[in-house]
Design a protein around this motif. Structure first.
Motif, PDB file in Angstrom:
ATOM      1  N   GLY A   1     -10.305   4.552   1.133  1.00 43.37           N
ATOM      2  CA  GLY A   1      -8.922   4.945   1.362  1.00 43.37           C
ATOM      3  C   GLY A   1      -8.662   6.432   1.363  1.00 43.37           C
ATOM      4  O   GLY A   1      -7.495   6.851   1.396  1.00 43.37           O
TER       5      GLY A   1
ATOM      6  N   TRP B   1      -3.683   3.762  -0.891  1.00 46.89           N
ATOM      7  CA  TRP B   1      -4.164   3.065  -2.077  1.00 46.89           C
ATOM      8  C   TRP B   1      -3.181   1.986  -2.499  1.00 46.89           C
ATOM      9  O   TRP B   1      -2.010   2.011  -2.123  1.00 46.89           O
ATOM     10  CB  TRP B   1      -4.386   4.058  -3.225  1.00 46.89           C
ATOM     11  N   ARG B   2      -3.704   1.041  -3.261  1.00 48.81           N
ATOM     12  CA  ARG B   2      -2.867  -0.024  -3.801  1.00 48.81           C
ATOM     13  C   ARG B   2      -2.144   0.491  -5.031  1.00 48.81           C
ATOM     14  O   ARG B   2      -2.763   1.118  -5.897  1.00 48.81           O
ATOM     15  CB  ARG B   2      -3.711  -1.246  -4.183  1.00 48.81           C
TER      16      ARG B   2
ATOM     17  N   ASP C   1     -13.640   3.905  -3.358  1.00 48.81           N
ATOM     18  CA  ASP C   1     -14.556   2.790  -3.083  1.00 48.81           C
ATOM     19  C   ASP C   1     -14.049   1.915  -1.941  1.00 48.81           C
ATOM     20  O   ASP C   1     -14.838   1.297  -1.214  1.00 48.81           O
ATOM     21  CB  ASP C   1     -14.749   1.935  -4.337  1.00 48.81           C
ATOM     22  N   ASP C   2     -12.710   1.856  -1.798  1.00 47.50           N
ATOM     23  CA  ASP C   2     -12.107   1.066  -0.717  1.00 47.50           C
ATOM     24  C   ASP C   2     -12.043   1.820   0.609  1.00 47.50           C
ATOM     25  O   ASP C   2     -11.523   1.289   1.596  1.00 47.50           O
ATOM     26  CB  ASP C   2     -10.682   0.635  -1.109  1.00 47.50           C
TER      27      ASP C   2
ATOM     28  N   THR D   1     -11.170   3.576  -7.371  1.00 46.37           N
ATOM     29  CA  THR D   1     -10.930   2.351  -6.612  1.00 46.37           C
ATOM     30  C   THR D   1     -10.527   2.685  -5.179  1.00 46.37           C
ATOM     31  O   THR D   1     -11.021   2.062  -4.222  1.00 46.37           O
ATOM     32  CB  THR D   1      -9.824   1.508  -7.282  1.00 46.37           C
ATOM     33  N   MET D   2      -9.650   3.663  -5.013  1.00 44.51           N
ATOM     34  CA  MET D   2      -9.239   4.081  -3.678  1.00 44.51           C
ATOM     35  C   MET D   2     -10.422   4.597  -2.864  1.00 44.51           C
ATOM     36  O   MET D   2     -10.596   4.236  -1.691  1.00 44.51           O
ATOM     37  CB  MET D   2      -8.171   5.177  -3.780  1.00 44.51           C
TER      38      MET D   2
ATOM     39  N   MET E   1       0.837  -1.204   0.000  1.00 43.18           N
ATOM     40  CA  MET E   1       0.000   0.000   0.000  1.00 43.18           C
ATOM     41  C   MET E   1       0.868   1.250   0.000  1.00 43.18           C
ATOM     42  O   MET E   1       1.938   1.273   0.596  1.00 43.18           O
ATOM     43  CB  MET E   1      -0.902   0.025   1.240  1.00 43.18           C
TER      44      MET E   1
END
Length: 306
Positions: free
Chosen positions: A40, A64-65, A37-38, A34-35, A1
């Motif tokens: 983050g 974030w990943r 939604d997670d 994506t971040m 991460m």
């Protein structure tokens, strides 16, 4: 991460979290969504959603990943047609279901991977996963693509596409009958405001011009010849959908799925028929042509008989 702890600059005050964070971090909008939604992205202790607004001087706690880089895999594509091959270029007739080059989320075959598997050496210019690629076709669109093999070809073809010196002719079977039968669609194209993988006509989009001419008209649709003046992502599909004549089979852009099923179409009826440009080695004008693949030919014949 990966993580960052920083303040919102005044210039991003009031912007949506998804677009503002993309600018702030230099990430793609897809990665930022994506971040978000997670969970983050936290602003002054509150988890942000993608439509929430950034506030100037607020503190952001972000994690974030890291983006997974696309990887080139040499995979044979038996039905990839080699139309022309010399020291500077290779022109291929791409089947549907094959992407131009690897990208995040795409697990299928690619033109670049197929050429590598067949022993072709292409130009080293460009990102590692898309070396030699000077233009693209959607995975679901069949037809002609040119790939640069030499560095001089890469530079010359990139400039030719940029300067609109390449002839790009497509055939598309669309729903309904365009009015007028021949015309030009001049409308900017950008990312769809609410659908991540789609594009749309939006005022903030990039300049896009599509010329079309009706070749044949049937009870259930029309066959068009289309010339692209620009080369935006999904340009023909977006412009024809905005014109209320989506490509047959293109359910992503509003085509009737029952018609697609009746015609046996599992993708958009769209084929890159002709590609013309100045050869980067000889300087002479070259033109390459293709014929309809079996699925499009069968659907068109049925359309003619209905």
């Amino acid at each position: 991460m990966e993580s960052r702890f920083l303040q919102v600059p005044p210039g991003l005050d009031g912007t949506r979290a998804d677009s503002g964070l993309a600018k702030l971090l230099g990430l793609s909008r897809t990665a930022v969504v994506t971040m978000l939604d997670d969970g983050g992205a936290v602003q002054d202790g509150t988890v942000l959603g993608k439509s929430d607004r950034l506030r100037a001087d607020a503190w952001l706690d972000l994690s974030w990943r890291p983006r997974e880089e696309p990887r080139l895999v040499a995979t044979p594509v038996p039905d990839l047609g080699i139309v022309h091959d010399d020291d500077d270029i290779v022109v291929v007739d791409k089947p549907a279901g094959v992407a131009a080059h690897p990208s995040v989320g795409w697990q299928g075959p690619t033109v670049v991977g197929a050429l590598a598997a067949a022993g072709f050496q292409v130009a080293t210019s460009g990102a590692a996963e898309r070396q030699g690629v000077v233009h693209r076709l959607d995975a679901g669109t069949s037809g002609l693509m040119v790939v640069a093999k030499s560095e001089r070809a890469y530079s010359a073809l990139k400039a030719a596409f940029h300067d609109r010196e390449v002839e790009k002719i497509y055939h598309a079977a669309v729903q309904g009958h365009p009015d007028p039968l021949t015309g030009t669609i001049d409308a900017p194209i950008g990312r769809h405001p609410s659908h991540e993988w789609r594009f749309a006509v939006v005022s903030s989009g990039k300049h896009a011009i599509t010329h079309y001419e009706t070749l044949e008209a049937y009870r259930g649709g029309s066959l068009l010849e289309i010339e692209l003046e620009t080369g935006r992502t999904h340009q023909i599909r977006v412009h024809m959908a905005a014109h209320r004549h989506p490509c047959l089979g293109d359910t992503m852009y509003g085509a009737d799925p029952t018609v697609a099923a009746r015609l046996g179409l599992s993708r958009q009826w769209l084929h890159a028929m002709r590609l013309g440009f100045r050869h980067p080695g000889t300087g002479e004008r070259v033109v390459f042509e293709s014929t309809y693949p079996a699925d499009l030919a069968a659907a068109l014949e049925q359309l003619r008989q209905e």
